[in-house]
Design a protein around this motif. Structure first.
Motif, PDB file in Angstrom:
ATOM      1  N   THR A 178       0.823  -1.215   0.000  1.00  0.00           N
ATOM      2  CA  THR A 178       0.000   0.000   0.000  1.00  0.00           C
ATOM      3  C   THR A 178       0.852   1.258   0.000  1.00  0.00           C
ATOM      4  N   ALA A 179       2.163   1.097  -0.085  1.00  0.00           N
ATOM      5  CA  ALA A 179       3.077   2.239  -0.107  1.00  0.00           C
ATOM      6  C   ALA A 179       2.970   3.001  -1.423  1.00  0.00           C
ATOM      7  N   ASP A 180       3.590   4.172  -1.458  1.00  0.00           N
ATOM      8  CA  ASP A 180       3.590   5.008  -2.664  1.00  0.00           C
ATOM      9  C   ASP A 180       4.810   4.733  -3.533  1.00  0.00           C
ATOM     10  N   LEU A 181       4.653   5.025  -4.809  1.00  0.00           N
ATOM     11  CA  LEU A 181       5.745   5.054  -5.774  1.00  0.00           C
ATOM     12  C   LEU A 181       5.775   6.435  -6.428  1.00  0.00           C
ATOM     13  N   GLN A 182       6.901   6.782  -6.988  1.00  0.00           N
ATOM     14  CA  GLN A 182       7.025   7.993  -7.805  1.00  0.00           C
ATOM     15  C   GLN A 182       7.957   7.663  -8.971  1.00  0.00           C
ATOM     16  N   PRO A 183       7.521   6.718  -9.812  1.00  0.00           N
ATOM     17  CA  PRO A 183       8.420   6.164 -10.835  1.00  0.00           C
ATOM     18  C   PRO A 183       8.804   7.172 -11.905  1.00  0.00           C
ATOM     19  N   ILE A 184       9.893   6.865 -12.597  1.00  0.00           N
ATOM     20  CA  ILE A 184      10.497   7.786 -13.550  1.00  0.00           C
ATOM     21  C   ILE A 184      10.862   7.030 -14.826  1.00  0.00           C
ATOM     22  N   ALA A 185      10.814   7.710 -15.943  1.00  0.00           N
ATOM     23  CA  ALA A 185      11.201   7.109 -17.218  1.00  0.00           C
ATOM     24  C   ALA A 185      12.714   6.931 -17.279  1.00  0.00           C
ATOM     25  N   ALA A 186      13.161   5.821 -17.847  1.00  0.00           N
ATOM     26  CA  ALA A 186      14.596   5.572 -17.988  1.00  0.00           C
ATOM     27  C   ALA A 186      15.281   6.696 -18.760  1.00  0.00           C
ATOM     28  N   ALA A 187      14.586   7.242 -19.741  1.00  0.00           N
ATOM     29  CA  ALA A 187      15.172   8.341 -20.521  1.00  0.00           C
ATOM     30  C   ALA A 187      15.449   9.547 -19.640  1.00  0.00           C
ATOM     31  N   ASP A 188      14.579   9.809 -18.667  1.00  0.00           N
ATOM     32  CA  ASP A 188      14.781  10.943 -17.765  1.00  0.00           C
ATOM     33  C   ASP A 188      15.910  10.674 -16.773  1.00  0.00           C
ATOM     34  N   VAL A 189      16.067   9.413 -16.379  1.00  0.00           N
ATOM     35  CA  VAL A 189      17.204   9.044 -15.532  1.00  0.00           C
ATOM     36  C   VAL A 189      18.507   9.321 -16.279  1.00  0.00           C
ATOM     37  N   ALA A 190      18.539   8.932 -17.547  1.00  0.00           N
ATOM     38  CA  ALA A 190      19.750   9.147 -18.350  1.00  0.00           C
ATOM     39  C   ALA A 190      20.058  10.627 -18.490  1.00  0.00           C
ATOM     40  N   VAL A 191      19.047  11.449 -18.691  1.00  0.00           N
ATOM     41  CA  VAL A 191      19.251  12.901 -18.785  1.00  0.00           C
ATOM     42  C   VAL A 191      19.880  13.427 -17.499  1.00  0.00           C
ATOM     43  N   ALA A 192      19.348  12.984 -16.366  1.00  0.00           N
ATOM     44  CA  ALA A 192      19.887  13.435 -15.080  1.00  0.00           C
ATOM     45  C   ALA A 192      21.334  12.991 -14.897  1.00  0.00           C
ATOM     46  N   MET A 193      21.635  11.750 -15.262  1.00  0.00           N
ATOM     47  CA  MET A 193      23.002  11.255 -15.115  1.00  0.00           C
ATOM     48  C   MET A 193      23.968  12.047 -15.998  1.00  0.00           C
ATOM     49  N   ALA A 194      23.552  12.341 -17.221  1.00  0.00           N
ATOM     50  CA  ALA A 194      24.407  13.114 -18.126  1.00  0.00           C
ATOM     51  C   ALA A 194      24.630  14.528 -17.600  1.00  0.00           C
ATOM     52  N   GLN A 195      23.598  15.123 -17.010  1.00  0.00           N
ATOM     53  CA  GLN A 195      23.737  16.463 -16.449  1.00  0.00           C
ATOM     54  C   GLN A 195      24.677  16.458 -15.250  1.00  0.00           C
ATOM     55  N   VAL A 196      24.532  15.454 -14.392  1.00  0.00           N
ATOM     56  CA  VAL A 196      25.340  15.385 -13.175  1.00  0.00           C
ATOM     57  C   VAL A 196      26.809  15.177 -13.505  1.00  0.00           C
ATOM     58  N   VAL A 197      27.112  14.263 -14.416  1.00  0.00           N
ATOM     59  CA  VAL A 197      28.524  13.931 -14.676  1.00  0.00           C
ATOM     60  C   VAL A 197      29.257  15.064 -15.381  1.00  0.00           C
ATOM     61  N   THR A 198      28.537  15.940 -16.049  1.00  0.00           N
ATOM     62  CA  THR A 198      29.178  17.072 -16.720  1.00  0.00           C
ATOM     63  C   THR A 198      29.115  18.341 -15.878  1.00  0.00           C
ATOM     64  N   SER A 199      28.693  18.206 -14.622  1.00  0.00           N
ATOM     65  CA  SER A 199      28.667  19.316 -13.670  1.00  0.00           C
ATOM     66  C   SER A 199      29.688  19.033 -12.562  1.00  0.00           C
ATOM     67  N   PRO A 200      30.014  20.023 -11.743  1.00  0.00           N
ATOM     68  CA  PRO A 200      30.961  19.780 -10.647  1.00  0.00           C
ATOM     69  C   PRO A 200      30.429  18.731  -9.674  1.00  0.00           C
ATOM     70  N   PRO A 201      31.311  17.922  -9.080  1.00  0.00           N
ATOM     71  CA  PRO A 201      30.880  16.919  -8.104  1.00  0.00           C
ATOM     72  C   PRO A 201      30.140  17.558  -6.925  1.00  0.00           C
ATOM     73  N   VAL A 202      29.108  16.878  -6.460  1.00  0.00           N
ATOM     74  CA  VAL A 202      28.323  17.369  -5.326  1.00  0.00           C
ATOM     75  C   VAL A 202      28.956  16.960  -4.000  1.00  0.00           C
ATOM     76  N   GLY A 203      29.645  15.816  -4.009  1.00  0.00           N
ATOM     77  CA  GLY A 203      30.179  15.295  -2.757  1.00  0.00           C
ATOM     78  C   GLY A 203      29.081  14.779  -1.851  1.00  0.00           C
ATOM     79  N   GLY A 204      27.975  14.360  -2.447  1.00  0.00           N
ATOM     80  CA  GLY A 204      26.830  13.875  -1.694  1.00  0.00           C
ATOM     81  C   GLY A 204      25.793  13.303  -2.640  1.00  0.00           C
ATOM     82  N   VAL A 205      24.531  13.440  -2.244  1.00  0.00           N
ATOM     83  CA  VAL A 205      23.431  12.759  -2.928  1.00  0.00           C
ATOM     84  C   VAL A 205      22.538  13.740  -3.679  1.00  0.00           C
ATOM     85  N   VAL A 206      22.169  13.353  -4.899  1.00  0.00           N
ATOM     86  CA  VAL A 206      21.122  14.011  -5.674  1.00  0.00           C
ATOM     87  C   VAL A 206      20.013  12.987  -5.864  1.00  0.00           C
ATOM     88  N   GLU A 207      18.767  13.353  -5.579  1.00  0.00           N
ATOM     89  CA  GLU A 207      17.659  12.426  -5.772  1.00  0.00           C
ATOM     90  C   GLU A 207      16.835  12.832  -6.988  1.00  0.00           C
TER      91      GLU A 207
END
Length: 249
Positions: free
Chosen positions: A154-183
Motif C-alpha cells: 500500500t506504499a507510494d511510488l514515484q516512478p520515472i522514465a529511464a530516458a529521464d534518468v539518463a538525462v539526469a546522469m548526463a547532467q550530473v557527470v558534466t557538472s561539478p561533483p556534489v560530494g553527496g546525494v542528488v535524488e
C-alpha cells in the motif's frame, strides 16, 4: 571530456552514452560485451586511461544477500581503484531512493554499501538516487504475484522514465561533483496499484490486483513513503500517461 560509462550498453547506460556523445563528449560504453569486467578487473584500467569522469550504472538483479553484496562491493572497488590510478575527477554512481532508510539484507543493503565505498574513496563524487523506472513496473508485478493474483504494498511510488534518468546522469557527470546525494523521481506520486494496474492491463494481464498493508517490497518491509523522496528531488519530464502512450505506439 572523456567519460567512461560502466554498464554503458544497458537500459540506462546506453542512453547516457548517446546523450553525452550528442553533447560532443568522448563517451565510452564499458561492459562485458566490450571486454570490460569489473568483477575480474579485465579491461578496466585500460578503459579508464585518460578518463576525466566515470558513470557507474552497472547492475545485477539478484536478491541472495551474499551474492549481491559481493557483486556491488567487488565491482565498485575495482572501478574506484582504476579511477584513482587514472586521476578521475568525478565518479557518479546510480543508486536508489530510500536505500539509506531500508537497512535490510539483500539488494538494498548492497547498494548502500556501494554508496559508502564511493563516498569514502577520496575521489570527488556524486551519488544519484533514483526511484523505480517505468520500464521495470512489469517485472516488479511479476515478482509480487501470488498464485493467480498480484499482491501489492500500500506504499507510494514515484516512478520515472529511464530516458529521464539518463538525462539526469548526463547532467550530473558534466557538472561539478556534489560530494553527496542528488535524488531524482518522476513527476507523479501514487500507489503501486495506480502505476502497475495500467501496465498489466496494457499487456492483457487480467489477474486481479490486491493491495495489502502487510505486503513487503521483495522481502523488505516498507511504509507509505519508503520508496519516494522525503525532501527536494529533481523530477523527470515524462508523465506516466505519456510514457504509457509511447509504449502502446
Amino acid at each position: 571530456m572523456r567519460i567512461v560509462v560502466a554498464g554503458g550498453t544497458g537500459l540506462i547506460g546506453s542512453k547516457v552514452v548517446a546523450l553525452l556523445r550528442g553533447q560532443g563528449h568522448d563517451a565510452v560504453p564499458a561492459a562485458l560485451q566490450t571486454g570490460f569486467d569489473t568483477i575480474t578487473g579485465h579491461g578496466v584500467r585500460d578503459a579508464l586511461k585518460g578518463a576525466e569522469a566515470v558513470v557507474d550504472v552497472t547492475n545485477r538483479v539478484v536478491f541472495e544477500p551474499e551474492e549481491v553484496m559481493n557483486f556491488f562491493t567487488t565491482s565498485t572497488r575495482t572501478l574506484l581503484d582504476a579511477a584513482r590510478e587514472a586521476g578521475v575527477r568525478h565518479h557518479v554512481v546510480l543508486s536508489i531512493v530510500g536505500v539509506d532508510r531500508l537497512a535490510y539484507p539483500g539488494y538494498l543493503n548492497a547498494k548502500a554499501a556501494q554508496e559508502q565505498l564511493v563516498a569514502a574513496s577520496g575521489i570527488p563524487f556524486t551519488t544519484v538516487r533514483s526511484t523505480q523506472f517505468f520500464e521495470n513496473l512489469s517485472a516488479m508485478a511479476a515478482g509480487m504475484a501470488q498464485d493467480d493474483q498480484i499482491v501489492l504494498p500500500t506504499a507510494d511510488l514515484q516512478p520515472i522514465a529511464a530516458a529521464d534518468v539518463a538525462v539526469a546522469m548526463a547532467q550530473v557527470v558534466t557538472s561539478p561533483p556534489v560530494g553527496g546525494v542528488v535524488e531524482i523521481a518522476g513527476p507523479e506520486r501514487g500507489s503501486f496499484t495506480r502505476f502497475i494496474g495500467p501496465v498489466l492491463a496494457a499487456q492483457g494481464d487480467a489477474r486481479p490486483i490486491r493491495a495489502d498493508v502487510s505486503a513487503d517490497y521483495f522481502g523488505v518491509p516498507i511504509v507509505h513513503d519508503s520508496l519516494v523522496p522525503l525532501g527536494a528531488a529533481r523530477t523527470g519530464r515524462t508523465s506516466f500517461a505519456d510514457w504509457s502512450a509511447s509504449q502502446a505506439s
